[in-house]
Design an enzyme around this catalytic site. Structure first.
Site, PDB file in Angstrom:
ATOM      1  N   ASP A  97      36.163  44.978  33.323  1.00  9.54           N
ATOM      2  CA  ASP A  97      34.964  45.137  34.120  1.00  9.54           C
ATOM      3  C   ASP A  97      33.799  44.526  33.358  1.00  9.54           C
ATOM      4  OD1 ASP A  97      32.942  45.967  35.823  1.00  9.54           O
ATOM      5  OD2 ASP A  97      32.839  47.973  34.944  1.00  9.54           O
ATOM      6  N   ASP A  99      29.794  44.031  33.591  1.00 15.13           N
ATOM      7  CA  ASP A  99      28.694  44.624  34.304  1.00 15.13           C
ATOM      8  C   ASP A  99      27.402  44.063  33.719  1.00 15.13           C
ATOM      9  OD1 ASP A  99      26.762  46.390  35.223  1.00 15.13           O
ATOM     10  OD2 ASP A  99      28.236  48.014  35.362  1.00 15.13           O
ATOM     11  N   ASP A 321      33.442  46.336  29.661  1.00 12.50           N
ATOM     12  CA  ASP A 321      33.273  47.782  29.602  1.00 12.50           C
ATOM     13  C   ASP A 321      34.566  48.396  29.075  1.00 12.50           C
ATOM     14  OD1 ASP A 321      33.091  50.496  30.024  1.00 12.50           O
ATOM     15  OD2 ASP A 321      32.025  50.303  31.926  1.00 12.50           O
TER      16      ASP A 321
END
Lengths: 415, 353
Positions: A97, A99, A321
């Protein structure tokens, strides 16, 4: 959000899931996965559901219009069991992920703000660790998303992950990598390969540490004190972190200003910064050699050398992440489903499509119609290549996509 | 490709096991006079593991050396003594390491592929002053490297290219020895279903006696804690943050709660720690803390994350010299508690284990 607004939102979402343009990529082995939903009308998560086919799932989506749709990265023997230990974990895709929240973009000043809950002081940009006026640590931060610059930064970070790490270092092929826009702040990458399914959380953590350079020891890659006399010193083309640190030093030096360089030098040597800056081209040429003469850089002292190496690592590491990647039971947004707070599609993408993909254009779900809304105080919004606002209590007619976003953010109401 | 000597050296190779199977020697038959030499060598292997820590390689009688391995394995697994099992596995691993690292590169690569089903490729890569004769698929590498504590073995500190980790000869040998150790630990924990009688029973009793004499250690978890002064730096920092009302990420809250519960704090005491947090909600916090304590939900009582995990989540702050020697915050707490009670010598010895 009031009754009327809610009715409109639910109607739009239902229409999206019923329309033929809604493309949901069937996850591999869907019946082995847990599916979960959140809804607009109520707070709790509906979990532990199993769908035997994509068709069944699509029917559910069109009739229930969920706010968020998640599926498990994990495969289970009985995905419908409520107790996690009884599900019978069989393996999980490897998921990353990225972000934009965690990426230091200059525009954070523009769209992020914070407020001290103790003294009421406020400021723009990422929240500091402590309040500068009262020293309190109870800070509340707020952010207005859908920033094109932040999304662009997330995309380059994703490309870095794929092109600098997963393909060259780990040897994954691009056909094993499935990309999806996350629907708001960044991107998800799913590695769907037999080779990774059975990795436990600890092995996944080793991968995370590799990508984020956690516990990286420069000397393990040849960057030790005696590098200046090394017979075969690290060079740009070397594999793994060895070459990557050289490339990091190269790119740091090429864009460093005199004051950047000064910060790496002890006070007594600050005057050398100008000299280093002047000889930049020569230094870069040295690094391009297959056996760089590192003494040209180490001669500025240990502190400069070590500072430079750590800047290089900082530049090169990948901001993923870690919580997502190390969690082998994670629920992730289903590619192709709608992000109920933005009205953007978590669009599945191929590596080739990624380059030209503009999330604020290409993942807009509600492309037709207009809605009349009253918008409170809010900065400019960019969608479908158009700018809207800034607003301050105006009643305006906006394209459905922009109205959806503002209504869901609580920044607008139906006029 | 493997000679009989190879089988005696590496009795864990599939061919060696096939050979043993063909001989069809049962554990009961070991007590017979004609198999005396095998039983004696098996007992020797075990004694060497317990006393010296390394098992020697006696290659004058190849068949005895080979057959004594499954015999020793059977005896050890029947003992049901976990400590004995781990010491024996360690002894066999060290024996294998010594033999493997002096093998030729081709033989070593063959053994790695053959005995452990690893994807190993011979290579001739020079990086710096080291020359790497092997590359190993990162998945196979991780399957064992994570058992090692030294940062040298962390993937981030290795040369990795196209999915393959560069290795020197002694490194590949070390990984194979570790894989053998893990395999043995696993195998030894499931004993065959036989009843030992007579001489074999006596031999086993003797081994257990020897093992007991060697291990009168107090288990770490019996140590009584010494409170705040014994907290590791990471926990101290989290307590300070919580007291100052700083926003804490999920992992930080989990670490703090599970640590405090593990050292015997009550649910209320732990909930109170979170009281200054900006988003404190008594009901929710109590729910989560009870969950971590195993009172509700999955009923799993959670232990705090290891040092490695804390590093990954950026929660390892200002590690001190004791941190260098431990890999879990609870170990830190227990060792500090021992030290504070004037048992410093033993604390250090425990850490070096």
């Amino acid at each position: 959000m009031g009754e009327r607004e809610l009715r409109l939102i639910v109607k739009l979402v239902k229409e999206y899931y019923a329309s033929p343009t809604c493309f949901i990529e069937e996850p591999s082995e869907l019946p082995r996965r847990e599916v979960a939903f959140m809804f607009f009308e109520r707070g709790e998560v509906l979990r532990h559901l199993v769908f035997s086919s994509l068709e069944e799932l699509r029917k559910f989506l069109a009739s229930q219009a969920p706010r968020h749709v998640y599926y498990s990265s994990a495969y289970y023997l009985s995905p419908g069991e409520k107790d996690m230990d009884s599900k019978g974990w069989l393996g999980a895709d490897l998921v990353f992920d990225i972000d934009s929240d965690h990426l230091p973009t200059p525009c954070k000043e523009e769209h992020d703000s914070w407020r001290c809950l103790d003294c009421g002081a406020a400021g723009r940009g990422l929240a500091p660790q402590a309040c500068p006026s009262c020293g309190g640590r109870r800070l509340e931060s707020e952010s207005f998303y859908l920033c094109p610059l932040c999304l662009e930064a997330a995309k380059s970070e994703l490309l870095k992950l794929i092109e600098d790490f997963l393909i060259p270092d780990f040897g994954f092929s691009s056909s094993e990598l499935h990309i999806a826009f996350s629907g708001r702040r960044g991107y998800h990458l799913h590695v769907d390969s037999e080779a990774v399914r059975e990795l436990d959380q600890y092995a996944r953590r080793e991968l995370v540490d590799y990508l984020k350079a956690v516990s990286l020891r420069p000397e393990a890659h040849g960057f030790h004190a005696s590098i200046k006399g090394a017979i075969a010193p690290p060079a740009l083309s070397h594999p793994g972190w060895r070459g990557r640190v050289v490339r990091g030093i190269y790119s740091y030096l090429s864009s460093a200003t005199v004051s950047d360089l000064e910060a790496l030098l002890p006070p007594s040597k600050r005057r050398l910064a100008a000299e280093i800056y002047e000889s930049k081209d020569k230094l870069l040429a040295v690094l391009e050699s297959s056996k760089p003469k590192w003494s040209t850089l180490t001669k500025y002292g240990k502190r400069f050398w070590e500072g430079l190496v750590s800047k290089a690592i900082e530049l090169q590491r990948c901001e993923i992440d870690e919580r997502v990647t190390t969690d082998v039971r994670r629920l992730i947004r289903l590619p192709g489903s709608l992000h109920g707070d933005t009205g953007l599609i978590a669009k599945p993408l191929s590596l080739r499509e990624l380059d030209s993909f503009d999330p604020l254009k290409d993942s807009v779900a509600f492309r037709e119609g207009e809605v009349k809304v009253r918008v409170g105080k809010c900065p400019r919004l960019t969608l479908m290549g158009e700018c809207f606002g800034p607003f301050d209590g105006d009643a305006v007619t906006l394209p459905t996509a922009a109205a959806f976003y503002l209504l869901r953010s609580g920044l607008a109401e139906l006029a | 490709m493997l000679t009989k000597e190879d089988l005696a050296k590496y009795p864990f190779a599939p061919e060696a096991q096939a050979f043993v199977k063909e001989r069809g020697l049962t554990i009961e038959e070991l007590a017979r006079p004609e198999h005396r030499t095998i039983l004696d060598r098996a007992l020797d292997r075990i004694k060497e593991a317990l006393t010296v820590g390394v098992i020697s390689a006696k290659l004058d009688e190849l068949e005895v050396e080979l057959l004594s391995y499954p015999a020793a394995v059977a005896l050890i697994s029947l003992s049901g003594d976990r400590l004995l099992q781990s010491r024996y596995a360690e002894g066999e691993a060290k024996r294998a390491f010594a033999l493997l690292k002096s093998e030729g590169a081709d033989k070593l690569a063959f053994l790695a592929q053959h005995c452990f089903k690893w994807l190993v490729v011979r290579s001739h890569a020079d990086l710096g002053f080291r020359s790497y004769e092997f590359t190993l698929w990162w998945r196979d590498y991780l399957s064992v490297s994570m058992g090692f504590k030294s940062p040298h073995w962390k993937l981030v500190n290795r040369a990795l290219s196209a999915g393959m980790v560069y290795l020197q000869r002694h490194e590949l040998a070390r990984l194979m020895a570790e894989a053998l150790r893990e395999r043995l630990i696993h195998r030894l924990s499931t004993p065959p279903s036989v009843e030992l009688a007579g001489e074999l029973k006596a031999a086993l009793a003797h081994i257990l006696e020897l093992s007991k004499r060697k291990a009168p250690r107090q288990a770490l978890d019996e140590v009584e804690g010494m409170g705040e002064a014994a907290y590791p730096p990471c926990i101290k920092a989290l307590v300070e943050d919580a007291m100052a009302g700083r926003q804490l990420p999920h992992m930080a809250r989990f670490t703090l709660a599970s640590f405090m519960l593990s050292i015997g704090k009550s649910i209320e005491e732990v909930v109170n720690l979170f009281r200054s947090l900006p988003d404190f909600d008594e009901k929710r916090t109590t729910y989560h803390v009870r969950h971590i304590a195993g009172e509700i939900g999955s009923r799993t009582k959670y232990t705090p994350p290891s040092c490695d995990t804390l590093r990954t989540f950026n929660l390892c702050t200002s590690p001190d010299h004791l941190c260098q020697r431990i890999r879990h915050p609870l170990t830190y707490y227990k060792l500090r508690s021992l030290e504070r009670r004037g048992e410093g010598g033993r604390a250090r010895a425990e850490a070096d284990r």
